[in-house]
Motif scaffolding. Sequence first.
Motif, PDB file in Angstrom:
ATOM      1  N   LEU A  42     -20.245 -31.562 -41.505  1.00  0.00           N
ATOM      2  CA  LEU A  42     -20.213 -33.051 -41.343  1.00  0.00           C
ATOM      3  C   LEU A  42     -19.953 -33.443 -42.791  1.00  0.00           C
ATOM      4  O   LEU A  42     -19.483 -34.344 -42.963  1.00  0.00           O
ATOM      5  CB  LEU A  42     -21.791 -33.400 -40.871  1.00  0.00           C
ATOM      6  N   HIS A  43     -20.469 -32.555 -43.834  1.00  0.00           N
ATOM      7  CA  HIS A  43     -20.233 -32.723 -45.048  1.00  0.00           C
ATOM      8  C   HIS A  43     -18.912 -32.869 -45.378  1.00  0.00           C
ATOM      9  O   HIS A  43     -18.171 -33.715 -46.039  1.00  0.00           O
ATOM     10  CB  HIS A  43     -21.039 -31.724 -46.235  1.00  0.00           C
ATOM     11  N   ASP A  44     -18.026 -32.041 -44.942  1.00  0.00           N
ATOM     12  CA  ASP A  44     -16.740 -32.076 -45.031  1.00  0.00           C
ATOM     13  C   ASP A  44     -15.763 -33.072 -44.360  1.00  0.00           C
ATOM     14  O   ASP A  44     -14.862 -33.764 -45.008  1.00  0.00           O
ATOM     15  CB  ASP A  44     -16.041 -30.685 -44.607  1.00  0.00           C
ATOM     16  N   VAL A  45     -16.271 -33.627 -43.292  1.00  0.00           N
ATOM     17  CA  VAL A  45     -15.604 -34.866 -42.726  1.00  0.00           C
ATOM     18  C   VAL A  45     -15.872 -36.019 -43.403  1.00  0.00           C
ATOM     19  O   VAL A  45     -15.023 -36.677 -43.670  1.00  0.00           O
ATOM     20  CB  VAL A  45     -16.263 -34.930 -41.035  1.00  0.00           C
ATOM     21  N   LEU A  46     -17.098 -36.127 -43.987  1.00  0.00           N
ATOM     22  CA  LEU A  46     -17.599 -37.217 -44.814  1.00  0.00           C
ATOM     23  C   LEU A  46     -16.957 -37.369 -45.946  1.00  0.00           C
ATOM     24  O   LEU A  46     -16.317 -38.285 -46.437  1.00  0.00           O
ATOM     25  CB  LEU A  46     -19.042 -37.502 -45.127  1.00  0.00           C
ATOM     26  N   ARG A  47     -16.486 -36.120 -46.779  1.00  0.00           N
ATOM     27  CA  ARG A  47     -15.938 -36.180 -47.941  1.00  0.00           C
ATOM     28  C   ARG A  47     -14.464 -36.512 -47.785  1.00  0.00           C
ATOM     29  O   ARG A  47     -13.847 -37.032 -48.449  1.00  0.00           O
ATOM     30  CB  ARG A  47     -16.211 -34.895 -48.589  1.00  0.00           C
ATOM     31  N   ALA A  48     -13.903 -35.987 -46.459  1.00  0.00           N
ATOM     32  CA  ALA A  48     -12.249 -36.146 -46.362  1.00  0.00           C
ATOM     33  C   ALA A  48     -12.109 -37.645 -45.930  1.00  0.00           C
ATOM     34  O   ALA A  48     -11.163 -38.237 -46.290  1.00  0.00           O
ATOM     35  CB  ALA A  48     -11.967 -35.356 -45.138  1.00  0.00           C
TER      36      ALA A  48
ATOM     37  N   ALA B 181     -21.837 -38.081 -49.980  1.00  0.00           N
ATOM     38  CA  ALA B 181     -22.449 -37.053 -48.988  1.00  0.00           C
ATOM     39  C   ALA B 181     -22.906 -35.841 -50.019  1.00  0.00           C
ATOM     40  O   ALA B 181     -21.991 -35.324 -50.769  1.00  0.00           O
ATOM     41  CB  ALA B 181     -21.749 -36.452 -48.056  1.00  0.00           C
ATOM     42  N   GLU B 182     -24.248 -35.361 -49.752  1.00  0.00           N
ATOM     43  CA  GLU B 182     -24.413 -34.109 -50.715  1.00  0.00           C
ATOM     44  C   GLU B 182     -25.335 -33.128 -49.896  1.00  0.00           C
ATOM     45  O   GLU B 182     -26.310 -33.481 -48.988  1.00  0.00           O
ATOM     46  CB  GLU B 182     -25.441 -34.518 -51.842  1.00  0.00           C
TER      47      GLU B 182
END
Length: 354
Positions: free
Chosen positions: A87-93, A98-99
């Motif tokens: 989920l972190h990766d999708v949000l950052r992409a 996100a942290e």
Amino acid sequence: MGSSAAWHLAARGEQVTLLEQFGPGHDRGSSHGSSRIFRLAYADPFYVSLAVRALPLWRRLEAETGRRVLELTGAVDHGPAAATSALHDVLRAAGRPAELLTPAQAAERWPGLLADTTALFHPEAGRVHADRAVAAFQQAARQHGAHIRHGVKVTRLSVRGGRAEIVTADERTFTADSVVVAVGGWAPGRLSGLLPGLPAMRVTQEQPAHFPAADALDWPSFIHHPGAGLADEGGIYGLGSDDGVKVGFHGVGPVVDPDHRDRTVAPRALAEVQRYAERWLPGVDPTAPVASTCLYTTTPDHHFVVDRAGPLTVLAGFSGHGFKFAPVIGELAADLVGGAPARGPFALGPPRAA
Ligand SMILES: Cc1cc2nc3c(=O)[nH]c(=O)nc-3n(C[C@H](O)[C@H](O)[C@H](O)COP(=O)(O)OP(=O)(O)OC[C@H]3O[C@@H](n4cnc5c(N)ncnc54)[C@H](O)[C@@H]3O)c2cc1C
């Protein structure tokens, strides 16, 4: 969803009549109460983009009606590292903040909940007040000229000569170039045989509970993903609200007929939510839950149905996670009525795989 579609269509200058079988603010479907999670975090970037679009639309609804509907509190996802880091990766992409946190860091920030193994925080999340949101959609629709009629049950829906025809319980007939059908848990019964390519849908009575907490309104929304400290398949969600901290298992309720259900909470289901609260939520009083019931209408792949066939536009199968997107679903409905194609995985079509 129907009220949101009425808002968008009326705002585009269409002549709109909304028919609802029950009274304003009723609690017999899926959209009542004080609390629904709003969040951007989805494994599928398509849903992230829809939630990003929903944000300014919720704010537009608030501006048009003067009602506060969405409060951003942030959200905590916790559970196995695979779930939180994906989920972190999708949000950052998608360029959204996100942290990732350790459980100890999470406990320091939100002492009311224990995080399991790993945690993800994203600030563009929070809660939508469901009752206020439905009232706001209808108010905004009315302001743009829509007619809102409660206590009018549709008993027959058919297509004749390219137009849709509706007959109501009191024997009135309406014909229209376009009908948007958004009947929640009544969709399987109302639509079967009428719309080719409609996926199978399971209607279940879900049984969340609200727990007293001194600081209920300061809580983030949260999801506890299964697979680490939580064995249950569906996962747990929760959020703070005017009524306390709401906690529920996702999509595990009994299959029901929306017209003939008892609307009582099974003692075993309530005991399981209480056990969860006792173990993972030190900030609530697990001995004083107030339980309620609500309908999920779930498709095999959990994707929504938002598509058009001739004069019928269908909004269905929101699979227990639709509310946050309501203002976008109404916008998509208005696009479909205007001739746009279905988006992403929402099309009617070949049978869906689970
Ligand atoms: C316990 C619970 C928790 C949830 N939590 C979240 C969350 O945290 N975040 C999130 O995004 N989503 C959440 N959801 C999902 C979300 O609430 C639903 O996806 C959404 O409310 C579905 O709205 P709807 O318009 O499809 O259905 P409904 O709100 O049920 O609307 C359908 C309407 O059609 C009317 N109708 C039906 N048949 C007829 C007829 N023949 N004539 C006239 N009117 C008719 C019904 O009376 C009803 O008012 C949750 C759902 C539940 C049950």
